[in-house]
Scaffold this motif. Sequence first.
Motif, short mmCIF file in Angstrom:
data_model
loop_
_atom_site.label_atom_id
_atom_site.label_comp_id
_atom_site.label_asym_id
_atom_site.label_seq_id
_atom_site.Cartn_x
_atom_site.Cartn_y
_atom_site.Cartn_z
N ASN A 517 0.98 -1.12 -0.04
CA ASN A 517 0.04 0.01 0.16
C ASN A 517 0.81 1.16 0.16
N TYR A 544 -11.27 1.96 -2.84
CA TYR A 544 -10.02 1.28 -3.58
C TYR A 544 -9.08 2.40 -3.63
N TYR A 545 -9.25 3.33 -4.45
CA TYR A 545 -8.34 4.41 -4.69
C TYR A 545 -7.99 5.42 -3.60
N LYS A 547 -8.01 4.53 -0.47
CA LYS A 547 -7.03 3.56 0.60
C LYS A 547 -5.43 3.63 -0.01
N PHE A 707 -4.03 -8.27 1.54
CA PHE A 707 -5.35 -7.47 1.62
C PHE A 707 -6.32 -8.58 2.49
N GLN A 713 -10.47 -8.60 1.36
CA GLN A 713 -10.84 -8.13 -0.06
C GLN A 713 -9.57 -8.31 -0.82
N ASP A 716 -10.19 -9.11 -4.64
CA ASP A 716 -10.71 -7.67 -5.27
C ASP A 716 -9.67 -6.77 -5.35
N TYR A 717 -8.70 -6.61 -4.47
CA TYR A 717 -7.79 -5.43 -4.44
C TYR A 717 -6.40 -6.07 -5.51
N TYR A 721 -10.32 -5.29 -8.96
CA TYR A 721 -10.29 -3.89 -9.24
C TYR A 721 -9.33 -3.51 -10.51
#
Length: 789
Positions: A517, A544-545, A547, A707, A713, A716-717, A721
């Motif tokens: 991250n 998402y963006y 974060k 994640f 998630q 997804d991450y 996404y």
Amino acid sequence: MDTEEQRNIKISVRNLVEFVLRSGDLDNRKTAAAEKDAMQAGSRIHRKIQKKMGANYRAEVSLKHTVKEPEFNLLIEGRADGILEEAAGITVDEIKGVYFDIDYLKEAIPIHMAQVMCYGYFYAFDHQLSAITLQVTYCNLETEAIRRFQVDQSYEELEQWFEGLIHEYAKWARYLYQNGLRRDASLRDLEFPYAYRPGQRDLAVSVYRCIAHRKNLFIQAPTGVGKTLSTIYPALKAVGEGYAEKLFYLTAKTITRSVAEDTFDLLREHGLYFKTVTITAKEKLCFLDAPECNPDACPYAKGHYDRVNDTVYEAIHQERGITREVVLRYAEEYRVCPFELCLDISNWVDGVICDYNYVFDPNVRLKRYFAEGVTGEYLFLVDEAHNLVPRAREMYSAGLIKEDFLLMKKLWKDMSPKLVKLSERCNKLLLEIKREAEGYQILPGINSFVSILMTLFGELEVFMEEHSDFADRDQVLDFYFAVRNFLGIFDRVDDSYRIYSQLQPDGRFLLKLFCMNPAKNLQECLGKGRSTIFFSATLLPILYYKKLLSGNPEDYAVYAPSPFPEKHRLLMVASDVSSKYSRRNQREYEKVVSYIGVTVKQKVGNYMVFFPTYQYMKETIKVLKTQGDDPGYTWIVQGTHMKEPEREAFLEEFRAERSDTFVAFCVMGGVFAEGIDLREDRLIGAIIVGTGLPMVCTEQEILKNYFDEEERQGFDYAYQYPGMNKVMQAAGRVIRTMEDRGLILLLDERFLRSEYQALFPREWQKFEIVNRNTVEAFVHGFWEAKECP
């Protein structure tokens, strides 16, 4: 805000002395004094030394001094590392953390002594001292050995020296003052150059308000909203109102930089007085075949610093939009390095157009703006902000290859026994890690390895200084920078990182510091400014963006509505085809070929087909070739590692006059999947094969697990996404202007699942579900429909 009569022209102590006192050659072979004190490792040693200095030592003392000029005040600011107050007198201390052997120093490096002389003068002036002691403290970051250089100066000596410094700088400060007055006057009267499109005014108002309130803003704006103009215009108005002093327009690709340049030029045609410079990569500016920045190899490096200030002064007085071509012209005329000229010009213009890395990358970023202790009223406009997530991960990660240590051992075996021994120790530690796992492994820590690596780097600093020319210097220099970067990134490692090792397919062994991250690292730079506007046609899901870019879920966000009439777009989702790995077979490739053929034959024009991988594209083309020499359309294929002329030739095909249908086979996430602008009939359809999921690999799995541990998630991450972002970017090549009409065909049944449709942009809420039997009728009906008025 200051009135015009009270306007302050600000400069930091460091920038002042470095600008005025530089001279001689540009020479990148001299590594010892080059920016090591700016590394974060230096901050730790600063604090350690400061704590040992006793109760009479005040650390991190902010100092400033105002020089009153007839029209303005010149404000010089800085922060002394320490002030030692003793009965015998006052000592001003400047601490520099370095990697090289400090025993080689005979005296303080002049630019460091100049900094402490400024601080000494400010302190003596404020406290009416007749004399003061100036001290530069050098500390080796690996051994923590300390060496100090002291000099006693009278107030009169410092005052005379400082007046000479200011005399050299005065004309530059006067330029900034006069340029600011003229700029602000033009901005007060600047009008939006066109009638606002639907939603465009609201978007501009949101940008202005966020800047005024020191907030960040995330903008999801479909193609055609005019987001570049809608962000630049209110940002300029905010500058005119005194909310900011410099604007940074940040991009990921060259083509979007040209869009920003064009927007500023458009506004200049409507009365704007605002100077910008576009920073271009060194490799694209260098007059040599390959950059070799030293006076022996490059005539532009010899005496560069003796001529560059005059070059800058002429350029900023004669030009407003300083592009790559303008920089090259001045560099050629004045015989200076174009890249360094470009960076220097950035100090004197109102706006900087540049790649992300000049703000964020710890190795490349403009330290005159983003070094520790430097802040400013900056505005950041981050274009195509979805690209910043993977780019930032790359910037804040670092790796080393075990086999490189063995190679270096061979290269310097006859020149440095110390380096041979240290490279053997590093290789041995890496070998121990390698034996612990066959594939990849997450490591809890690597402190022992880093300790030896720091010792090696200290010796390597000395080695590079003593050996300015030898056969394999370029290879050793690359290794030097790789080690320096690794140590710099290691200092950032925290819970947002994973350290892993892996035996790669080619047999080499990798040790990597992998940033999961990047938000905290990005904020290190963004926090130095006033406000950041992140904008893109694809910023979904917005949390998402938030974060991964700002780290703050409370940041503002707006969704700009699409200005396009719904009837101008046909969106279809195929229900009978899949690009899942388990279904990548002859039958599925045949379905894809069938869909392409049926779709593009309904109307003559230009189409793009985006595949999930080169291999998938290759297999599809095999099937296409088995169906005859003439599929009913002309087609070309995106190559791997295409150079700039090849890319241009590829795009020229869309501009050619032709009577038949033309289809370009491309790869999702590649150079043609975003950033290109094919308007009107240059592109009338995009067929997208698959959901864009990244290939399963070590780093994607590490991301997924990271994640999952955080918020469950992981898939997804790591996969969904980023994959949908590629899909939407590819689809965004169609419909670029209000007059365009076009179709988008999504070839994967997974798009019918709720979790994928939840990621569809608002303008995708209406779509047609098709199969191979019905797609022809939908496409034919769309093109036959009456044109919208």
